[in-house]
Design an enzyme around this catalytic site. Structure first.
Site, PDB file in Angstrom:
ATOM      1  CE  LYS A 158      -3.057  -2.666   2.951  1.00  0.00           C
ATOM      2  NZ  LYS A 158      -2.801  -3.265   4.263  1.00  0.00           N
ATOM      3  CG  ASP A 217       6.926   2.202  -0.173  1.00  0.00           C
ATOM      4  OD1 ASP A 217       7.674   1.378  -0.758  1.00  0.00           O
ATOM      5  OD2 ASP A 217       6.261   1.891   0.837  1.00  0.00           O
ATOM      6  CG  ASP A 272      15.394  -1.372   3.828  1.00  0.00           C
ATOM      7  OD1 ASP A 272      16.452  -0.782   4.063  1.00  0.00           O
ATOM      8  OD2 ASP A 272      14.824  -2.065   4.699  1.00  0.00           O
TER       9      ASP A 272
HETATM   10  P1  IMP Z   1      13.313  -4.255   0.736  1.00  0.00           P
HETATM   11  O1  IMP Z   1      12.885  -5.562   0.159  1.00  0.00           O
HETATM   12  O2  IMP Z   1      14.229  -4.439   1.915  1.00  0.00           O
HETATM   13  O3  IMP Z   1      13.892  -3.301  -0.278  1.00  0.00           O
HETATM   14  O4  IMP Z   1      12.043  -3.635   1.424  1.00  0.00           O
HETATM   15  C1  IMP Z   1      11.229  -2.767   0.801  1.00  0.00           C
HETATM   16  C2  IMP Z   1       9.911  -2.659   1.548  1.00  0.00           C
HETATM   17  O5  IMP Z   1      10.073  -2.660   2.974  1.00  0.00           O
HETATM   18  C3  IMP Z   1       9.302  -1.335   1.208  1.00  0.00           C
HETATM   19  O6  IMP Z   1       8.496  -1.425   0.052  1.00  0.00           O
HETATM   20  C4  IMP Z   1       8.518  -1.006   2.450  1.00  0.00           C
HETATM   21  O7  IMP Z   1       7.247  -1.585   2.380  1.00  0.00           O
HETATM   22  C5  IMP Z   1       9.295  -1.644   3.575  1.00  0.00           C
HETATM   23  N1  IMP Z   1      10.181  -0.675   4.241  1.00  0.00           N
HETATM   24  C6  IMP Z   1      11.534  -0.624   4.162  1.00  0.00           C
HETATM   25  N2  IMP Z   1      12.026   0.385   4.884  1.00  0.00           N
HETATM   26  C7  IMP Z   1      10.969   1.032   5.408  1.00  0.00           C
HETATM   27  C8  IMP Z   1      10.831   2.195   6.264  1.00  0.00           C
HETATM   28  O8  IMP Z   1      11.800   2.866   6.671  1.00  0.00           O
HETATM   29  N3  IMP Z   1       9.560   2.552   6.583  1.00  0.00           N
HETATM   30  C9  IMP Z   1       8.473   1.872   6.159  1.00  0.00           C
HETATM   31  N4  IMP Z   1       8.545   0.782   5.369  1.00  0.00           N
HETATM   32  C10 IMP Z   1       9.782   0.367   4.995  1.00  0.00           C
HETATM   33 MG    MG Z   2       6.482  -1.281  -0.155  1.00  0.00          MG
END
Ligand code: IMP
Ligand code: MG
Length: 193
Positions: free
Chosen positions: A46, A102, A105
């Protein structure tokens, strides 16, 4: 030299005006890059909803929009394995697809999504991310359009949540101390709502 402020619960703050400016810039960039075409923007539910809603209105092209909802398996959602909870409503074959996220990470989620989407043979596939927490990256991600580089802080607001809350805060704020957010959310968040 000025001393850094003592660490409080709030870290970075991106105010609505700064967000609006960046989104407008990215929209103009997409308008130029996709001139004469009708890109399909895919929002990942979302968290990307607010960003996508503002971004499409900053693009002067006949864009189309679709959504996917996903959930991550594993500790902290960082196993890299993603389950599709809601799939796209139509084929993307031969489409110019822009995946709108959004925040990136570790990069595991978007990497999985890109592989899934690429297998459906779009004409082109690019990533547009509002936030890039690049110090946390585990796997390299080609981000074509980027809003802001941010430090390693947990951020909420403008679509981003903590346990489902705070998506409606107009600013993006970094929370250095998640415990104090859980204990006394109003005190921390009230100035930014
Ligand atoms: P990744 O797979 O580690 O790149 O995670 C990405 C997802 O983790 C994003 O699409 C967010 O939904 C969530 N996420 C990562 N960091 C944050 C944060 O600082 N705040 C809120 N959601 C986050
Ligand atoms: Mg996300």
């Amino acid at each position: 030299m000025q001393e850094a402020a003592p660490p409080g619960p709030i870290g970075l703050v991106l105010e609505p005006e700064a967000i609006r400016e960046r989104v407008t810039d990215i929209g103009a960039q997409i308008t130029r890059d996709y001139a004469g075409r009708s890109p399909l923007l895919i929002g990942v539910l979302k968290g990307s909803v607010m960003f996508l809603a503002d971004l499409v209105r900053a693009i002067d092209l006949p864009v189309r929009v679709d959504f996917m909802a996903i959930s991550s398996y594993g500790e902290g959602g960082h196993s890299g394995v993603v389950r599709i909870l809601k799939d796209l409503s139509a084929s993307i074959e031969s489409d110019d697809v822009i995946l709108v996220e959004d925040i990136i990470d570790t990069g595991l989620t978007v990497t999985y999504l890109l592989a899934t989407l690429r297998a459906r043979q779009p004409r082109s596939l690019e990533v547009c991310a509002l936030l890039d927490k690049s110090v946390r990256r585990i796997i390299e991600v080609p981000i074509r359009y980027k809003g802001f580089d941010i430090p390693d802080e947990f951020v909420i607001g403008y679509g981003l949540d903590h346990q489902g809350r705070y998506r409606n805060i107009r600013s993006i704020i970094g929370i250095r101390d998640l415990d104090s957010l859980t204990e006394n959310p109003e005190a921390i968040v009230a100035p930014y709502v």
